[in-house]
Design a protein around this motif. Structure first.
Motif, PDB file in Angstrom:
ATOM      1  N   SER A 222       0.963  -1.285  -0.122  1.00  9.87           N
ATOM      2  CA  SER A 222       0.044   0.055  -0.016  1.00  9.87           C
ATOM      3  C   SER A 222       0.980   1.165   0.193  1.00  9.87           C
ATOM      4  CB  SER A 222      -0.817   0.092   1.145  1.00  9.87           C
ATOM      5  OG  SER A 222      -2.030  -0.626   1.095  1.00  9.87           O
ATOM      6  N   ASN A 223       0.645   2.153  -0.887  1.00  6.79           N
ATOM      7  CA  ASN A 223       1.365   3.426  -0.769  1.00  6.79           C
ATOM      8  C   ASN A 223       0.303   4.592  -1.234  1.00  6.79           C
ATOM      9  OD1 ASN A 223       4.087   3.665  -0.158  1.00  6.79           O
ATOM     10  ND2 ASN A 223       4.659   1.999  -1.593  1.00  6.79           N
ATOM     11  N   HIS A 224       0.981   5.555  -1.012  1.00  3.54           N
ATOM     12  CA  HIS A 224       0.087   6.851  -1.267  1.00  3.54           C
ATOM     13  C   HIS A 224       0.191   7.071  -2.838  1.00  3.54           C
ATOM     14  CE1 HIS A 224      -0.792  11.123  -1.207  1.00  3.54           C
ATOM     15  NE2 HIS A 224      -0.694  11.186  -0.110  1.00  3.54           N
ATOM     16  N   ALA A 225      -1.237   7.280  -3.374  1.00  6.37           N
ATOM     17  CA  ALA A 225      -1.305   7.257  -4.624  1.00  6.37           C
ATOM     18  C   ALA A 225      -0.587   8.499  -5.420  1.00  6.37           C
ATOM     19  CB  ALA A 225      -2.801   7.305  -4.914  1.00  6.37           C
ATOM     20  N   ASN A 270      -9.019  -0.645  -0.635  1.00  2.92           N
ATOM     21  CA  ASN A 270     -10.165  -0.137  -1.259  1.00  2.92           C
ATOM     22  C   ASN A 270     -10.309   1.306  -1.156  1.00  2.92           C
ATOM     23  OD1 ASN A 270     -11.656  -1.176  -3.444  1.00  2.92           O
ATOM     24  ND2 ASN A 270     -13.523  -1.169  -2.127  1.00  2.92           N
ATOM     25  N   LEU A 271      -9.278   2.176  -1.077  1.00  2.00           N
ATOM     26  CA  LEU A 271      -9.520   3.516  -0.843  1.00  2.00           C
ATOM     27  C   LEU A 271      -8.995   4.332  -2.160  1.00  2.00           C
ATOM     28  CD1 LEU A 271      -7.974   3.791   2.607  1.00  2.00           C
ATOM     29  CD2 LEU A 271     -10.514   4.121   1.930  1.00  2.00           C
ATOM     30  N   ILE A 272      -9.591   5.319  -2.670  1.00  2.00           N
ATOM     31  CA  ILE A 272      -9.400   6.033  -3.842  1.00  2.00           C
ATOM     32  C   ILE A 272      -7.819   6.656  -4.000  1.00  2.00           C
ATOM     33  CG2 ILE A 272      -9.959   8.453  -2.764  1.00  2.00           C
ATOM     34  CD1 ILE A 272     -11.215   8.915  -5.320  1.00  2.00           C
ATOM     35  N   ASN A 273      -7.348   6.779  -2.911  1.00  3.07           N
ATOM     36  CA  ASN A 273      -5.950   7.337  -3.076  1.00  3.07           C
ATOM     37  C   ASN A 273      -4.812   6.536  -2.266  1.00  3.07           C
ATOM     38  OD1 ASN A 273      -6.761   7.575  -0.193  1.00  3.07           O
ATOM     39  ND2 ASN A 273      -5.861   9.571  -0.030  1.00  3.07           N
ATOM     40  N   VAL A 274      -5.234   5.271  -2.215  1.00  2.00           N
ATOM     41  CA  VAL A 274      -4.142   4.266  -1.757  1.00  2.00           C
ATOM     42  C   VAL A 274      -3.904   3.285  -2.776  1.00  2.00           C
ATOM     43  CG1 VAL A 274      -3.153   2.763   0.060  1.00  2.00           C
ATOM     44  CG2 VAL A 274      -4.707   4.826   0.612  1.00  2.00           C
ATOM     45  N   VAL A 275      -2.586   2.726  -3.253  1.00  3.79           N
ATOM     46  CA  VAL A 275      -2.056   1.975  -4.008  1.00  3.79           C
ATOM     47  C   VAL A 275      -2.713   0.365  -3.228  1.00  3.79           C
ATOM     48  CG1 VAL A 275      -0.303   0.566  -5.125  1.00  3.79           C
ATOM     49  CG2 VAL A 275      -0.368   3.054  -5.262  1.00  3.79           C
ATOM     50  N   PRO A 276      -3.479  -0.341  -3.932  1.00  5.27           N
ATOM     51  CA  PRO A 276      -4.006  -1.613  -3.102  1.00  5.27           C
ATOM     52  C   PRO A 276      -2.946  -2.416  -2.964  1.00  5.27           C
ATOM     53  CG  PRO A 276      -5.370  -1.177  -5.222  1.00  5.27           C
ATOM     54  CD  PRO A 276      -4.285  -0.172  -5.353  1.00  5.27           C
TER      55      PRO A 276
ATOM     56  N   GLN B 191       6.461  11.636   2.528  1.00  5.07           N
ATOM     57  CA  GLN B 191       5.292  10.788   2.336  1.00  5.07           C
ATOM     58  C   GLN B 191       5.352  10.181   1.071  1.00  5.07           C
ATOM     59  OE1 GLN B 191       2.402  14.452   3.345  1.00  5.07           O
ATOM     60  NE2 GLN B 191       1.431  12.676   3.813  1.00  5.07           N
ATOM     61  N   TRP B 213      -9.827  13.394  -9.131  1.00  8.59           N
ATOM     62  CA  TRP B 213     -10.617  12.127  -8.547  1.00  8.59           C
ATOM     63  C   TRP B 213     -12.012  12.001  -9.277  1.00  8.59           C
ATOM     64  CZ3 TRP B 213      -9.907  12.284  -2.616  1.00  8.59           C
ATOM     65  CH2 TRP B 213      -8.654  11.979  -2.060  1.00  8.59           C
ATOM     66  N   THR B 261      -4.058   6.173 -10.525  1.00 11.49           N
ATOM     67  CA  THR B 261      -4.250   4.837  -9.617  1.00 11.49           C
ATOM     68  C   THR B 261      -5.896   4.543  -9.560  1.00 11.49           C
ATOM     69  OG1 THR B 261      -2.767   5.954  -8.155  1.00 11.49           O
ATOM     70  CG2 THR B 261      -3.808   4.247  -7.077  1.00 11.49           C
ATOM     71  N   GLY B 263      -7.705   2.847  -7.077  1.00 10.60           N
ATOM     72  CA  GLY B 263      -7.297   2.312  -5.753  1.00 10.60           C
ATOM     73  C   GLY B 263      -8.779   1.593  -5.235  1.00 10.60           C
ATOM     74  N   ALA B 264      -9.752   1.985  -5.761  1.00 10.92           N
ATOM     75  CA  ALA B 264     -11.210   1.368  -5.185  1.00 10.92           C
ATOM     76  C   ALA B 264     -11.947   0.737  -6.304  1.00 10.92           C
ATOM     77  CB  ALA B 264     -11.916   2.286  -4.468  1.00 10.92           C
ATOM     78  N   LEU B 265     -12.457  -0.560  -5.911  1.00 17.76           N
ATOM     79  CA  LEU B 265     -13.237  -1.091  -7.011  1.00 17.76           C
ATOM     80  C   LEU B 265     -14.165  -2.303  -6.469  1.00 17.76           C
ATOM     81  CD1 LEU B 265     -14.166  -2.231  -9.826  1.00 17.76           C
ATOM     82  CD2 LEU B 265     -12.027  -3.630  -9.685  1.00 17.76           C
ATOM     83  N   THR B 282     -12.672   4.038  -8.893  1.00 20.92           N
ATOM     84  CA  THR B 282     -12.199   5.202  -8.835  1.00 20.92           C
ATOM     85  C   THR B 282     -10.910   5.304  -9.614  1.00 20.92           C
ATOM     86  OG1 THR B 282     -10.929   4.932  -6.818  1.00 20.92           O
ATOM     87  CG2 THR B 282     -13.248   5.822  -6.762  1.00 20.92           C
ATOM     88  N   ASP B 284      -7.589   7.979  -9.681  1.00 17.61           N
ATOM     89  CA  ASP B 284      -6.915   9.055  -9.212  1.00 17.61           C
ATOM     90  C   ASP B 284      -5.742   9.664 -10.149  1.00 17.61           C
ATOM     91  OD1 ASP B 284      -4.818  10.399  -7.773  1.00 17.61           O
ATOM     92  OD2 ASP B 284      -5.382   9.554  -5.914  1.00 17.61           O
ATOM     93  N   ARG B 286      -2.957  12.408 -11.041  1.00 18.42           N
ATOM     94  CA  ARG B 286      -2.155  13.715 -10.656  1.00 18.42           C
ATOM     95  C   ARG B 286      -0.938  14.085 -11.740  1.00 18.42           C
ATOM     96  NH1 ARG B 286      -2.594  13.061  -4.061  1.00 18.42           N
ATOM     97  NH2 ARG B 286      -4.053  11.435  -4.178  1.00 18.42           N
TER      98      ARG B 286
END
Lengths: 409, 409
Positions: A222-225, A270-276, B191, B213, B261, B263-265, B282, B284, B286
């Protein structure tokens, strides 16, 4: 002498059986060995007896209605199942059983005794919606699974096949496999869209696709998108996506009957801004040809390995199901086509993508299947529908085939 | 005269603040305007006062510690935030604020009064983990959001920013934006993994990536995975997969700072043998360059439209967030690089992929950021870590920069 099925009787029988376990939208919920399944069985057995059939129940709950022939030869058997999934339609399985009884009704009405006996059967737990494996009754019948192993199969509440058979009164005395047919025919709705789409009346089923189900559990990081460059990613979801796209292209490229589906996929976090960092997904591959199915499996596995290496992902692979393709008896398949043409019905040779009791019966006798169109290909859905004229045409074809086969030596 | 930050004091201050809202694994949970945030604020305010700073609190709870200069000129301001996400690390935000106080400590120790005043600030609700939008305090300060609008922002329990500010005693009398700095500097952990991976000591931040997003809700048709030919499928999951693969290729092809990314599906019905009839996912995107970001958005949108048409899918598109890129003051960015080199620190120019208060301050004054390495790029994670020597080097750079800027006319 021309024998004719009674279309009104067939449609009435389908309506009557559909009342049992009826659910909103016109469908049925008669899970195997449930109270509703017992009520459905009791109704069909009563119909068998009313048609003069001798009813035998085997030790896995398969039911056989026997009509004697002029000679003591191996019978011609037809049948299917009457259990349904939780949101099932009214035709899947039921149609083949009740059409078989209409064959008997037509013979009775014309006072015809065929050379070989005729048997109409229904098999236990075809759907696999309550107990696994699916096609349990016919699998046991064909010797593919021992009775004791079958009896301990339990539903999600821990109730077993053996106990439930006893509870509903369908653990019979007959040894599974005791009646060895000369030939087996199964009439069924297509459960797919091809006949409806192509406006063809009869599917001449040449075999059942082999099935390969694999589950992949992928672990990445998991990493910051926003802050993680593409080259440093270890994106578990990317592998799942890449396999989906690859499998689609592979199926198209292989052509023929090859199909490929990524039906289930769960990402974490499963978050928009996190690499799964985790993806669990399934691949469903089917082909009528075992060598081609193995080729598809190998190509998907190679793609998974390649992307996993590039993306530095760990992958765990679990085979969830694997059945080789079944090829029906070519002579019998030719008969189906011949009789359909004799009735001026349009035909199309095709594989079955779904599993059927017939594929188990092919292990012990020459077997074939007849498909009729299913509107829009809806299946395991309360909206499942086949037009009455197609239902009647299929039953008439079954009648003609059985009479022909039952007169042969 | 050579001014030096007191590394031991800095590390001690970080440890002390990390005790408040401490969670297992060494991280912090100090959600904005919570009791723990109040305790953290009280600690930092006490440190400000102990260093002789005059503390001012504005009407959105931003806090400013003021050190007078020799002349009544616009001050040089530094700062960041002390709120954290629910599973935050101990450096994100806190480091920039506490390093600012070490700049003051070094000036005090050397008995230096700079020409311009020095201000150390911390801003309210930078993380956006409790109240949206994120960077709320700095956004209000820079005039991007009205106070009344900010006050009614509520958390998931319905508690509002206004009420919570009053409850914890941080709704101050100062008008947001009242202190207009000559320049703003924010020192922060990266980060992301780049500095750590490349073993570079200082990131010279040229700007903040624009963020786009989008959420796609795709509707297809559920069908049997075995019986539905590929050409008849309307697979919602396939579109999601195709966009993921496309976005990856697009980011690689566009190069530069472009990241993408999925990240969510979520698939429905999410079963191994059923073609998905619904996918919600989603994207993302940038980029530091608005034109390039727009190009990426357009290309993804075109791909979605193309695959949706091929696969006969309906797609609903919802923009969840859209921020244009921010470009920091080039003169100030050059200063950061110059002073880093003067300290023999290795540098790398880079964008920030994450949002920061500095991007809001750039709206009202020349602004720049300094990044220090974050081990493995872990962020918003209790395992977030920066080596002590990197923390001290960043603070020393901030000190040298502020003294230089504070002496300029």
């Amino acid at each position: 002498m021309e024998l004719k099925v009674d279309g009104r009787s067939l449609l009435g029988a389908l309506d009557e059986l559909a009342q049992i376990g009826a659910i909103e939208g016109g469908g049925c919920a008669r899970l195997a060995l449930s109270d509703d399944d017992k009520a459905g069985r009791d109704l069909v057995v009563a119909r068998m007896r009313a048609l003069g059939l001798e009813v035998q129940v085997d030790a896995i709950g398969n039911v056989f209605g026997m009509r004697p022939g002029r000679e003591r030869l191996a019978p011609i058997m037809t049948g299917s199942h009457i259990d349904t999934v939780r949101t099932g339609g009214r035709y899947d399985g039921n149609y083949g059983v009740l059409a078989g009884l209409e064959v008997v009704r037509a013979l009775n009405a014309a006072n015809v005794t065929t050379r070989r006996p005729i048997v109409v059967a229904f098999f236990t737990n075809e759907e696999g919606a309550r107990f696994q494996p699916d096609m349990l009754g016919s699998l046991v019948y064909a010797g593919g699974l021992g009775l004791n192993e079958a009896y301990v199969a339990a539903d999600k509440d821990g109730l077993s096949v053996g106990d439930e058979l006893r509870r509903i009164g369908y653990l019979g005395p007959m040894k599974p496999g005791a009646i060895r047919p000369q030939a087996f025919l199964e009439l069924h709705i297509e459960q797919g869209p091809i006949l409806d789409e192509e406006k063809v009346q009869i599917g001449v089923v040449e075999g059942v696709q082999g099935i390969s189900w694999t589950e992949y559990t992928v672990t990445g990081v998991s990493n910051h998108a926003g802050t993680t460059p593409m080259r440093l990613r270890r994106d578990a979801g990317y592998l799942a996506a890449s396999v989906n796209v690859f499998a689609r292209a592979l199926a198209r490229e292989m052509g023929g009957d090859q199909v490929a589906t990524v039906g289930a996929l769960t990402l974490r976090p499963n978050l928009i801004n996190v690499v799964p960092n985790r993806a669990v997904f399934t691949v469903d591959l089917r082909n009528t040809d075992e060598a081609r199915l193995k080729e598809a499996e190998a190509k998907v596995a190679a793609h998974v390995a390649e992307v996993a290496a590039e993306e530095r992902l760990d992958v765990e692979t679990r085979v969830l199901a694997r059945f080789e393709p079944v090829i029906f008896d070519s002579g019998l398949v030719d008969h189906v086509e011949h009789h359909a043409k004799a009735l001026s019905l349009s035909t199309r040779r095709m594989p079955s993508g779904a599993g059927h009791d017939a594929q188990m019966m092919q292990r012990i006798c020459p077997t074939a299947m007849i498909f009729v169109p299913s509107v829009g290909g809806l299946s395991h859905n309360v909206g499942e529908h086949t037009e009455p004229h197609d239902l009647v045409a299929g039953a008439q074809l079954l009648l003609n085939l059985m009479v022909d086969l039952a007169e042969r030596s």
